[in-house]
Write a protein that holds these residues in place. Structure first.
Motif, PDB file in Angstrom:
ATOM      1  N   ASN B  14      29.127 -79.995 120.723  1.00 26.26           N
ATOM      2  CA  ASN B  14      29.780 -78.712 120.961  1.00 26.26           C
ATOM      3  C   ASN B  14      31.282 -78.978 120.881  1.00 26.26           C
ATOM      4  O   ASN B  14      31.898 -79.421 121.836  1.00 26.26           O
ATOM      5  CB  ASN B  14      29.379 -78.192 122.349  1.00 26.26           C
ATOM      6  CG  ASN B  14      29.942 -76.812 122.609  1.00 26.26           C
ATOM      7  OD1 ASN B  14      30.942 -76.425 121.999  1.00 26.26           O
ATOM      8  ND2 ASN B  14      29.311 -76.091 123.499  1.00 26.26           N
ATOM      9  N   LYS B  15      31.836 -78.739 119.722  1.00 26.37           N
ATOM     10  CA  LYS B  15      33.213 -79.215 119.452  1.00 26.37           C
ATOM     11  C   LYS B  15      34.242 -78.535 120.348  1.00 26.37           C
ATOM     12  O   LYS B  15      35.178 -79.166 120.825  1.00 26.37           O
ATOM     13  CB  LYS B  15      33.558 -79.009 117.981  1.00 26.37           C
ATOM     14  CG  LYS B  15      32.741 -79.901 117.078  1.00 26.37           C
ATOM     15  CD  LYS B  15      33.268 -79.927 115.657  1.00 26.37           C
ATOM     16  CE  LYS B  15      32.434 -80.845 114.791  1.00 26.37           C
ATOM     17  NZ  LYS B  15      31.012 -80.386 114.657  1.00 26.37           N
ATOM     18  N   VAL B  16      34.039 -77.249 120.571  1.00 25.39           N
ATOM     19  CA  VAL B  16      35.009 -76.516 121.396  1.00 25.39           C
ATOM     20  C   VAL B  16      35.014 -77.090 122.807  1.00 25.39           C
ATOM     21  O   VAL B  16      36.059 -77.358 123.398  1.00 25.39           O
ATOM     22  CB  VAL B  16      34.670 -75.010 121.418  1.00 25.39           C
ATOM     23  CG1 VAL B  16      35.619 -74.277 122.360  1.00 25.39           C
ATOM     24  CG2 VAL B  16      34.754 -74.444 120.022  1.00 25.39           C
ATOM     25  N   ARG B  17      33.782 -77.309 123.322  1.00 28.56           N
ATOM     26  CA  ARG B  17      33.725 -77.836 124.679  1.00 28.56           C
ATOM     27  C   ARG B  17      34.288 -79.250 124.736  1.00 28.56           C
ATOM     28  O   ARG B  17      35.013 -79.610 125.665  1.00 28.56           O
ATOM     29  CB  ARG B  17      32.286 -77.839 125.197  1.00 28.56           C
ATOM     30  CG  ARG B  17      32.225 -78.344 126.623  1.00 28.56           C
ATOM     31  CD  ARG B  17      30.898 -78.123 127.250  1.00 28.56           C
ATOM     32  NE  ARG B  17      29.877 -78.884 126.560  1.00 28.56           N
ATOM     33  CZ  ARG B  17      28.592 -78.618 126.632  1.00 28.56           C
ATOM     34  NH1 ARG B  17      28.165 -77.602 127.345  1.00 28.56           N
ATOM     35  NH2 ARG B  17      27.722 -79.347 125.989  1.00 28.56           N
ATOM     36  N   THR B  18      33.966 -80.062 123.739  1.00 23.13           N
ATOM     37  CA  THR B  18      34.488 -81.424 123.710  1.00 23.13           C
ATOM     38  C   THR B  18      36.014 -81.406 123.724  1.00 23.13           C
ATOM     39  O   THR B  18      36.648 -82.152 124.473  1.00 23.13           O
ATOM     40  CB  THR B  18      33.983 -82.158 122.456  1.00 23.13           C
ATOM     41  OG1 THR B  18      32.571 -82.162 122.492  1.00 23.13           O
ATOM     42  CG2 THR B  18      34.494 -83.582 122.416  1.00 23.13           C
ATOM     43  N   ALA B  19      36.593 -80.521 122.911  1.00 21.85           N
ATOM     44  CA  ALA B  19      38.060 -80.425 122.861  1.00 21.85           C
ATOM     45  C   ALA B  19      38.617 -80.052 124.230  1.00 21.85           C
ATOM     46  O   ALA B  19      39.597 -80.646 124.700  1.00 21.85           O
ATOM     47  CB  ALA B  19      38.483 -79.408 121.812  1.00 21.85           C
ATOM     48  N   VAL B  24      41.485 -81.688 129.237  1.00 22.58           N
ATOM     49  CA  VAL B  24      41.609 -81.794 130.696  1.00 22.58           C
ATOM     50  C   VAL B  24      41.632 -83.259 131.128  1.00 22.58           C
ATOM     51  O   VAL B  24      42.449 -83.674 131.957  1.00 22.58           O
ATOM     52  CB  VAL B  24      40.439 -81.044 131.384  1.00 22.58           C
ATOM     53  CG1 VAL B  24      40.504 -81.247 132.882  1.00 22.58           C
ATOM     54  CG2 VAL B  24      40.493 -79.579 131.036  1.00 22.58           C
ATOM     55  N   LEU B  25      40.746 -84.052 130.510  1.00 15.77           N
ATOM     56  CA  LEU B  25      40.704 -85.477 130.828  1.00 15.77           C
ATOM     57  C   LEU B  25      42.026 -86.151 130.479  1.00 15.77           C
ATOM     58  O   LEU B  25      42.532 -86.993 131.231  1.00 15.77           O
ATOM     59  CB  LEU B  25      39.598 -86.153 130.017  1.00 15.77           C
ATOM     60  CG  LEU B  25      38.250 -86.338 130.678  1.00 15.77           C
ATOM     61  CD1 LEU B  25      37.314 -87.050 129.730  1.00 15.77           C
ATOM     62  CD2 LEU B  25      38.386 -87.117 131.968  1.00 15.77           C
ATOM     63  N   ALA B  26      42.582 -85.755 129.333  1.00 13.20           N
ATOM     64  CA  ALA B  26      43.818 -86.381 128.864  1.00 13.20           C
ATOM     65  C   ALA B  26      44.950 -86.148 129.857  1.00 13.20           C
ATOM     66  O   ALA B  26      45.749 -87.056 130.113  1.00 13.20           O
ATOM     67  CB  ALA B  26      44.199 -85.856 127.489  1.00 13.20           C
ATOM     68  N   VAL B  27      44.995 -84.959 130.424  1.00 19.01           N
ATOM     69  CA  VAL B  27      46.048 -84.672 131.404  1.00 19.01           C
ATOM     70  C   VAL B  27      45.887 -85.599 132.614  1.00 19.01           C
ATOM     71  O   VAL B  27      46.842 -86.238 133.062  1.00 19.01           O
ATOM     72  CB  VAL B  27      46.011 -83.190 131.838  1.00 19.01           C
ATOM     73  CG1 VAL B  27      46.949 -82.956 133.011  1.00 19.01           C
ATOM     74  CG2 VAL B  27      46.389 -82.305 130.662  1.00 19.01           C
TER      75      VAL B  27
END
Ligand SMILES: Nc1ncnc2c1ncn2[C@@H]1O[C@H](COP(=O)(O)OP(=O)(O)OP(=O)(O)O)[C@@H](O)[C@H]1O
Ligand SMILES: [Mg+2]
Lengths: 235, 480
Positions: B14-19, B24-27
């Protein structure tokens, strides 16, 4: 050899208990091709899931080649499903984001087959169920119902199981493809000594089986096989 | 198709969810890494301070310091008394000399005599300081006098000789400081950084060897083995040192007895560098030392108010560490919740895998790997964020913290501006130290941080992965 002993499975739905499988006993010799017929909702899929160790019976036991499933720990049951059982689900239950060939390779991967061998075997199986080679790499959710059904059958055959449990394996197939699948299954039981139990509404398939059962109100009754009986009588 | 390939495939299902998850993780990961970088930078600084000047006390004669002030010189007996104070691990005596270029001194003296009687600038030490002697040398200072130098000399000259005031002075070069030291340390107690040649060997014996600052040696075309003179006596350059500053490198070090002999004051010390055995004992030892030597005899000071600097740096370090842990925990929590959601969503699929004989650990591994794919993507983006943000975050942390620290000491941060390195504001030195904390994202620290992120990701994914073991194969027969 599979022996079913006083198998019971009950479900609690609301205030009442339903017994789709109620004290079922039978035995199948190795290499038998048998069929189960019965009305929708009669408990055929429930019975099959008990034989395939997907579900645990409320009471009773299934004994496979002298080993009782009831006493097996979960890890052993997983191994039993992986090694000895090929299950064709009524709803196929393929992994939607994997290709046809990847789906067939899954049980081989779990069995520890090497990658090259996996791919080769998967392709052979898909050819056996007459899936067009151009569709081998296609994702499952881009295949038709009948194509998915054949991928599901190929997956069930992957680890050369001793027992194949097939829930409506020809339900979504045209007559010609259906006949081919029936031929494939009966040749497996004949040539590879595979025990095959199919649930079916398909007359053509039911008529080709060695033994025929009917599930009605939780009870299993065996119907005389006219074809075989006639053969036996004439012999 | 291996477990890993499946996990990667699932991560992008699910590309949108992965993005969204990766963003959020990146922050969270970026924040964690930035905090770690800040923590490391500050930690390294604290360690550096503690290791060097942090445990050093300077003892000067009461009322005097360097070439300023007055009072009675320190003696060898006082050095022995200082060494006897508990927790003192070393006492190094120094003897400071002021060297003037011989030709310039002669020219200046001539100018002074011409100008009028009584004028003998440059002789008798000029400034009425402590036991310092001005001697002549063949060396030329590496630092041009400039505006500051001329101003300083004029001020000093006024105290030294009234005769020369008003007369046109010849262009002067700065004096060179020669320090006799009892160990291989500079005047602040830091180990000398010898960049060429060797040290002076036995620092408690007179010798004709000297250490020259790199720029001073360069200015005078001297290398290791070259000779120069002090008061017509020949000295050999045994080594070069780099003090790190232009001022510090315009200096000569000789052994303590040599300097004492040159000055003609065999028993006197200009100052003592007292090393305390640990940072914790500095405050108490300072008091003990002051008592032992007497307030009327000696001034005991701690270099550049390091305690304030270190303690405020320490609090920055703690804050950044707590923030690192919190951000790391947040990243772990995000992964935990996402994976719990994914496991619930894929109940049926997990049932299928079990129904066709997948062992629990294969399925668990698949989900842990999927979490790691997300963590890896988050780390990649987070590391990019951190490398941009860490400098800003570190300086924001430090400046907000030092402002509050300055407020508690009752002095405005304004005092920090004017006299860097001076004795003035308690924050003169501290703010300089703080400014020198540069939060650069070193690859090692980032790698360590990412390793911690992966550790947390594995822990976060383990719970959902273990949950898959409880899903029964019969799920395949149930609808979504
Ligand atoms: N988990 C469950 N909880 C409650 N009732 C159930 C459950 N699973 C099956 N049943 C009931 O048990 C009965 C038998 O279901 P089963 O799926 O075995 O029927 P079936 O014979 O396979 O029907 P069909 O031919 O339509 O596939 C049905 O009435 C069904 O509603
Ligand atoms: Mg059914």
């Amino acid at each position: 050899m599979i022996e079913v002993k006083n198998l019971v499975r009950t479900f609690n739905s609301g205030d009442r208990t339903i017994k789709p499988v109620n004290d079922v006993s039978f035995a199948l010799e190795q290499g038998t091709l048998a069929s189960i017929v019965g009305k929708s909702g009669s408990g055929k899929s429930t019975l099959l899931s008990l034989l395939g160790a997907l579900d645990k019976p409320t009471s009773g036991d299934v004994v496979v080649n002298g080993v009782s499933l009831a006493s097996m720990p979960d890890a052993k049951l997983t191994e039993y499903r992986r090694r000895d059982i090929g299950f064709v689900f009524q709803q196929f239950n393929l992994i939607p984001n994997l290709s046809a060939v990847d789906n067939v390779m899954l049980p081989l991967e779990f069995a520890g087959v090497r990658k090259a061998a996996r791919l080769q075997r998967a392709r052979e199986l898909l050819e056996q169920v007459q899936l067009d080679p151009s569709k081998h790499e296609r994702r499952i959710n881009r295949l038709s119902g009948g194509e998915q059904q054949r991928v599901a059958i190929a997956r069930a055959l992957a680890n050369e199981p001793k027992l194949i449990l097939a829930d409506e394996p020809t339900g979504n197939l045209d007559e010609q493809t259906g006949d081919h699948i029936i031929e494939l299954l009966s040749s497996l039981s004949r040539d590879h000594n595979t025990t095959i139990l199919v649930v079916t509404h398909d007359r053509a398939l039911a008529n080709k089986t060695d033994r025929r059962f009917r599930l009605q109100q939780g009870k299993l009754t065996e119907e005389p096989v006219r074809g075989r009986a006639a053969v036996a009588a004439s012999a | 198709m291996s477990v890993l390939a499946r996990s990667v495939g699932n991560a992008f299902r699910n590309k949108v969810r992965t993005a969204a998850v990766v963003a959020v993780l990146a922050v969270a990961i970026g924040l964690a890494l930035a905090m770690l970088v800040a923590n490391q930078a500050v930690g390294a600084k604290v360690q550096e301070l503690n290791a060097s000047v942090g445990t050093v006390l300077t003892v000067n004669p009461a009322g005097g310091q360097g070439f300023e002030g007055g009072g009675e010189p320190l003696t060898a007996d006082q050095a022995a008394a200082a060494a006897a104070v508990p927790n003192v691990s070393a006492v190094v005596g120094t003897s400071s000399l002021r060297l003037r270029n011989a030709t310039e001194a002669a020219a200046q003296a001539a100018a002074g005599t011409q100008a009028g009687p009584g004028g003998q600038p440059g002789q008798g030490g000029g400034p009425g300081g402590q036991a310092t002697a001005t001697l002549t040398t063949s060396l030329t200072a590496a630092v041009d006098a400039g505006t500051l130098g001329n101003r300083n000399q004029q001020a000093n000259g006024a105290t030294g000789s009234s005769g020369s005031t008003g007369s046109t002075q010849p262009v002067r070069s700065l004096p060179i400081t020669a320090t006799g030291i009892g160990a291989q340390v500079d005047t602040t107690g830091k180990a000398l950084n010898i960049t060429g040649g060797s040290g002076l060997g036995d620092y408690s014996a007179a010798s004709t060897n000297a250490l020259l600052g790199t720029t001073l040696a360069q200015k005078n075309n001297l290398t290791v083995g070259s000779t120069f003179t002090i008061n017509d006596q020949t000295y050999t350059v045994s080594g070069l040192f780099d003090a790190g500053t232009a001022f510090g490198n315009n200096a000569v070090y000789v052994t303590l007895p040599t300097a004492q002999a040159l000055a003609g004051t065999p028993n006197e010390l200009s100052s003592m560098i007292v090393t305390v055995n640990s940072m914790d004992n500095v405050a108490s030892t300072k008091t003990a030392l002051q008592t032992a030597l007497g307030t009327d005899k000696a001034d005991v000071t701690q270099g550049q108010n390091l305690q304030t600097a270190v303690s405020s740096l320490d609090s920055v370090k703690n804050i950044s560490f707590i923030a690192f842990i919190a951000a790391l925990g947040t990243a772990g929590l995000i992964i935990l919740l996402i994976m719990v959601m994914l496991v619930r969503e894929r109940r049926r699929e997990i049932g299928v895998l079990k129904a066709i004989g997948a062992p629990n650990r294969t399925i668990g591994l698949q989900f842990v790997l999927e979490a790691l794919v997300l963590a890896a993507l988050g780390s990649a983006v987070g590391a990019a964020i951190a490398s941009f943000a860490s400098g800003g975050i570190a300086s924001a942390l430090i400046s907000s913290n030092t402002t509050s620290a300055a407020a508690t000491t009752g002095r405005g941060p304004g005092g920090a501006g004017g006299f860097p390195g001076g004795q003035g504001g308690p924050f003169g030195g501290a703010s300089q130290l703080l400014n020198s904390v540069t939060a650069s994202a070193s690859p090692g620290v980032i790698a360590g941080g990412i390793a911690a992120v992966f550790g947390v990701a594995i822990i976060g994914a383990l719970v959902p992965a273990l949950l898959t073991a409880r899903i029964r194969p019969i799920e395949v027969l149930r609808g979504e």
